[in-house]
Design a protein around this motif. Structure first.
Motif, PDB file in Angstrom:
ATOM      1  N   ASN A   1      12.356 -53.635 -40.740  1.00 59.74           N
ATOM      2  CA  ASN A   1      12.210 -52.661 -41.822  1.00 59.74           C
ATOM      3  C   ASN A   1      13.456 -51.785 -42.009  1.00 59.74           C
ATOM      4  N   PRO A   2      14.586 -52.393 -42.412  1.00 62.45           N
ATOM      5  CA  PRO A   2      15.807 -51.614 -42.633  1.00 62.45           C
ATOM      6  C   PRO A   2      15.636 -50.499 -43.664  1.00 62.45           C
ATOM      7  N   ARG A   3      14.746 -50.710 -44.647  1.00 63.39           N
ATOM      8  CA  ARG A   3      14.557 -49.679 -45.676  1.00 63.39           C
ATOM      9  C   ARG A   3      14.035 -48.384 -45.053  1.00 63.39           C
ATOM     10  N   LEU A   4      13.082 -48.496 -44.129  1.00 61.25           N
ATOM     11  CA  LEU A   4      12.550 -47.302 -43.471  1.00 61.25           C
ATOM     12  C   LEU A   4      13.616 -46.660 -42.590  1.00 61.25           C
ATOM     13  N   PHE A   5      14.361 -47.479 -41.860  1.00 61.34           N
ATOM     14  CA  PHE A   5      15.415 -46.923 -41.016  1.00 61.34           C
ATOM     15  C   PHE A   5      16.425 -46.164 -41.869  1.00 61.34           C
ATOM     16  N   ALA A   6      16.787 -46.722 -43.015  1.00 62.61           N
ATOM     17  CA  ALA A   6      17.737 -46.063 -43.916  1.00 62.61           C
ATOM     18  C   ALA A   6      17.173 -44.730 -44.421  1.00 62.61           C
ATOM     19  N   GLU A   7      15.866 -44.712 -44.700  1.00 66.12           N
ATOM     20  CA  GLU A   7      15.229 -43.477 -45.165  1.00 66.12           C
ATOM     21  C   GLU A   7      15.282 -42.394 -44.088  1.00 66.12           C
ATOM     22  N   LEU A   8      15.016 -42.773 -42.843  1.00 62.60           N
ATOM     23  CA  LEU A   8      15.067 -41.805 -41.748  1.00 62.60           C
ATOM     24  C   LEU A   8      16.494 -41.301 -41.536  1.00 62.60           C
ATOM     25  N   ALA A   9      17.445 -42.231 -41.538  1.00 54.73           N
ATOM     26  CA  ALA A   9      18.836 -41.851 -41.302  1.00 54.73           C
ATOM     27  C   ALA A   9      19.367 -40.931 -42.404  1.00 54.73           C
ATOM     28  N   THR A  10      18.924 -41.150 -43.631  1.00 47.76           N
ATOM     29  CA  THR A  10      19.347 -40.302 -44.740  1.00 47.76           C
ATOM     30  C   THR A  10      18.738 -38.919 -44.640  1.00 47.76           C
ATOM     31  N   ALA A  11      17.443 -38.867 -44.359  1.00 43.06           N
ATOM     32  CA  ALA A  11      16.752 -37.576 -44.264  1.00 43.06           C
ATOM     33  C   ALA A  11      17.229 -36.749 -43.070  1.00 43.06           C
ATOM     34  N   LEU A  12      17.703 -37.426 -42.012  1.00 49.61           N
ATOM     35  CA  LEU A  12      18.084 -36.734 -40.774  1.00 49.61           C
ATOM     36  C   LEU A  12      19.583 -36.812 -40.509  1.00 49.61           C
ATOM     37  N   LYS A  13      20.341 -36.936 -41.571  1.00 51.56           N
ATOM     38  CA  LYS A  13      21.796 -37.013 -41.433  1.00 51.56           C
ATOM     39  C   LYS A  13      22.351 -35.771 -40.754  1.00 51.56           C
ATOM     40  N   ASP A  14      21.690 -34.647 -40.978  1.00 51.88           N
ATOM     41  CA  ASP A  14      22.149 -33.379 -40.403  1.00 51.88           C
ATOM     42  C   ASP A  14      21.697 -33.189 -38.963  1.00 51.88           C
ATOM     43  N   ALA A  15      20.724 -33.996 -38.511  1.00 57.25           N
ATOM     44  CA  ALA A  15      20.123 -33.775 -37.189  1.00 57.25           C
ATOM     45  C   ALA A  15      20.696 -34.678 -36.113  1.00 57.25           C
ATOM     46  N   ALA A  16      21.323 -35.770 -36.486  1.00 57.75           N
ATOM     47  CA  ALA A  16      21.806 -36.724 -35.494  1.00 57.75           C
ATOM     48  C   ALA A  16      22.822 -37.669 -36.123  1.00 57.75           C
ATOM     49  N   SER A  17      23.621 -38.286 -35.275  1.00 58.98           N
ATOM     50  CA  SER A  17      24.437 -39.415 -35.727  1.00 58.98           C
ATOM     51  C   SER A  17      23.600 -40.670 -35.527  1.00 58.98           C
ATOM     52  N   TRP A  18      23.735 -41.651 -36.434  1.00 58.03           N
ATOM     53  CA  TRP A  18      22.832 -42.792 -36.464  1.00 58.03           C
ATOM     54  C   TRP A  18      23.581 -44.103 -36.216  1.00 58.03           C
ATOM     55  N   THR A  19      22.934 -44.978 -35.453  1.00 55.72           N
ATOM     56  CA  THR A  19      23.534 -46.258 -35.082  1.00 55.72           C
ATOM     57  C   THR A  19      22.494 -47.363 -35.171  1.00 55.72           C
ATOM     58  N   TRP A  20      22.922 -48.517 -35.697  1.00 52.36           N
ATOM     59  CA  TRP A  20      22.090 -49.721 -35.590  1.00 52.36           C
ATOM     60  C   TRP A  20      22.901 -50.734 -34.793  1.00 52.36           C
ATOM     61  N   ILE A  21      22.517 -50.928 -33.545  1.00 49.62           N
ATOM     62  CA  ILE A  21      23.202 -51.854 -32.647  1.00 49.62           C
ATOM     63  C   ILE A  21      22.757 -53.276 -33.000  1.00 49.62           C
ATOM     64  N   GLY A  22      23.681 -54.065 -33.516  1.00 47.53           N
ATOM     65  CA  GLY A  22      23.355 -55.432 -33.901  1.00 47.53           C
ATOM     66  C   GLY A  22      23.346 -55.671 -35.391  1.00 47.53           C
ATOM     67  N   ALA A  23      23.395 -54.613 -36.199  1.00 44.61           N
ATOM     68  CA  ALA A  23      23.445 -54.795 -37.657  1.00 44.61           C
ATOM     69  C   ALA A  23      24.845 -55.218 -38.079  1.00 44.61           C
ATOM     70  N   PRO A  24      24.968 -55.984 -39.182  1.00 43.94           N
ATOM     71  CA  PRO A  24      26.297 -56.383 -39.673  1.00 43.94           C
ATOM     72  C   PRO A  24      27.176 -55.166 -39.915  1.00 43.94           C
ATOM     73  N   SER A  25      28.443 -55.279 -39.601  1.00 39.84           N
ATOM     74  CA  SER A  25      29.347 -54.133 -39.748  1.00 39.84           C
ATOM     75  C   SER A  25      29.519 -53.717 -41.202  1.00 39.84           C
ATOM     76  N   LYS A  26      29.281 -54.665 -42.113  1.00 39.92           N
ATOM     77  CA  LYS A  26      29.335 -54.344 -43.542  1.00 39.92           C
ATOM     78  C   LYS A  26      27.997 -54.723 -44.173  1.00 39.92           C
TER      79      LYS A  26
END
Length: 379
Positions: free
Chosen positions: A223-248
């Protein structure tokens, strides 16, 4: 860990594993099993090769494991599936194993019928039933379920990796199919040795240094869409990483760090550097990535699905969110409370030690293999 000798006068029980999905969690599961279930056993592996299968996969296994490559289509393909079945049957007839252990849906279907045709006992571990998928149409899920029901009539034992999988297996298995629940487990010695070899990472002192992320291939299941939603909403609270996702990738916001596909040791090193592990799966078996994060003492925020409920104890080892808003709130809470992160992380590690230690859990596989081999010898 070295192979334990078989009893004097007895040859080791030869277990041949059959797997199409030879990558990620399934690969880790079989490698862990081969390392942990060695007493009086000999392991061989018949496998397909996916683009994501590591080139150095043999390094994950004990040195005496033998490998045999066999093409198997990832999706349903009658012609290719028939060729795979015949090739598999030929290989099994040549190897003459005492037990055939099939992993994942495609290999589970082909392998159980091939073993049945040769009068060989078989074990099947689904690693997440395919009919749980939500990225396919209802009629496809029905076909997957029918295939599982039919193949259960060919096998001798069905091993569920968690509580939900066991309950589903009870509805599928015939009266002659033995049902066993052996929870997925991790090799704690291996994980702890790797952790000790890693560079020391200082705990974050401020919100901007909190590291949240996930680990695994970027597939619909995750569910990359949900992960993207969390990372966007919490951009100010943490740095975000997806280990294993394509670099682009356009599927994630630009501020999410994507590592590309890494070796197992590199991926685990980055996993150990996270402060909060976030698991957004739509469906799952019993996630090795979650277990590995918990082994490293990470609190987990996961989707509230049955497979995650089996390992994440809400409010103790992490949080289960039924909506994006709940998950956002839980990640923010953990990001702001270092003491809570430490408390939940310690509880997560204890839970793995108590319920998911491969040295203890996978003795059940040794016992199952022995039981099936003895029944065959008496027949």
């Amino acid at each position: 860990m070295k192979n334990s000798a078989a009893p004097v006068g007895c040859a080791p029980i030869h277990v041949v594993h059959v797997v199409e999905s030879f990558a990620a969690g399934c690969l880790a599961a079989i490698a862990t099993l081969c390392h942990s279930a060695q007493e009086g056993l000999r392991h061989s592996i018949i496998h397909a090769t996916r683009p994501e299968t590591p080139k150095n996969f043999a390094e994950f296994f004990p040195g005496d494991v033998a490998f045999y490559s066999l093409p198997m289509a990832r999706s349903i393909s009658p012609v290719q599936d028939w060729r795979a079945f015949m090739g598999l049957r030929t290989l099994l007839a040549r190897l003459r194993p005492d037990v055939v252990h099939c992993h994942s849906s495609k290999a589970g279907f082909l392998g159980r019928w091939a073993a049945r045709s040769l009068d060989m006992p078989s074990v099947y571990t689904p690693h997440g039933f395919a009919f749980l998928r939500t990225d396919v149409r209802p009629w496809q899920r029905s076909c997957y379920k029918l295939a599982e029901w039919l193949a259960a009539r060919a096998g001798n034992a069905l091993v569920a990796c968690g509580r939900e999988e066991y309950e589903l297996a009870c509805r599928l298995a015939g009266k002659n199919c033995q049902l066993v629940c052996i929870p997925n487990a991790v090799n704690l010695q291996e994980m702890d040795a790797l952790r000790q070899s890693m560079p020391v990472v200082q705990p974050p002192q401020a919100l901007e240094h909190i590291r949240a992320g996930t680990c695994g291939r970027m597939e619909p299941q995750r569910n990359p869409r949900l992960f993207a939603e969390l990372a966007t909403a919490l951009k100010d609270a943490a740095s975000w990483t997806w280990i294993g996702a394509p670099s682009k990738t356009a599927a994630l916001p630009p501020h999410v760090k994507c590592s590309g596909w890494l070796s197992r040791s590199e991926a685990l090193t980055r996993l150990a550097q996270l402060d909060i592990y976030v698991h957004t799966s739509l469906w799952d078996g019993l996630s090795y990535a979650v277990l590995e994060a918990m082994t490293f003492g990470k609190p987990v925020v996961a989707t509230d699905i049955p497979a995650n409920r089996a390992i994440v104890e809400h409010g103790v080892t992490g949080f289960l969110g039924a909506s994006p808003q709940e998950m956002i709130a839980y990640v923010r809470l953990l990001a702001q409370d270092a003491a809570l992160r430490r408390k939940m992380g310690a509880a997560a590690r204890r839970r793995v030690e108590e319920h998911h230690d491969a040295a203890r859990n996978y003795q059940a596989y040794v016992n199952l293999y022995r039981s099936l081999a003895q029944k065959r010898n008496k027949a």
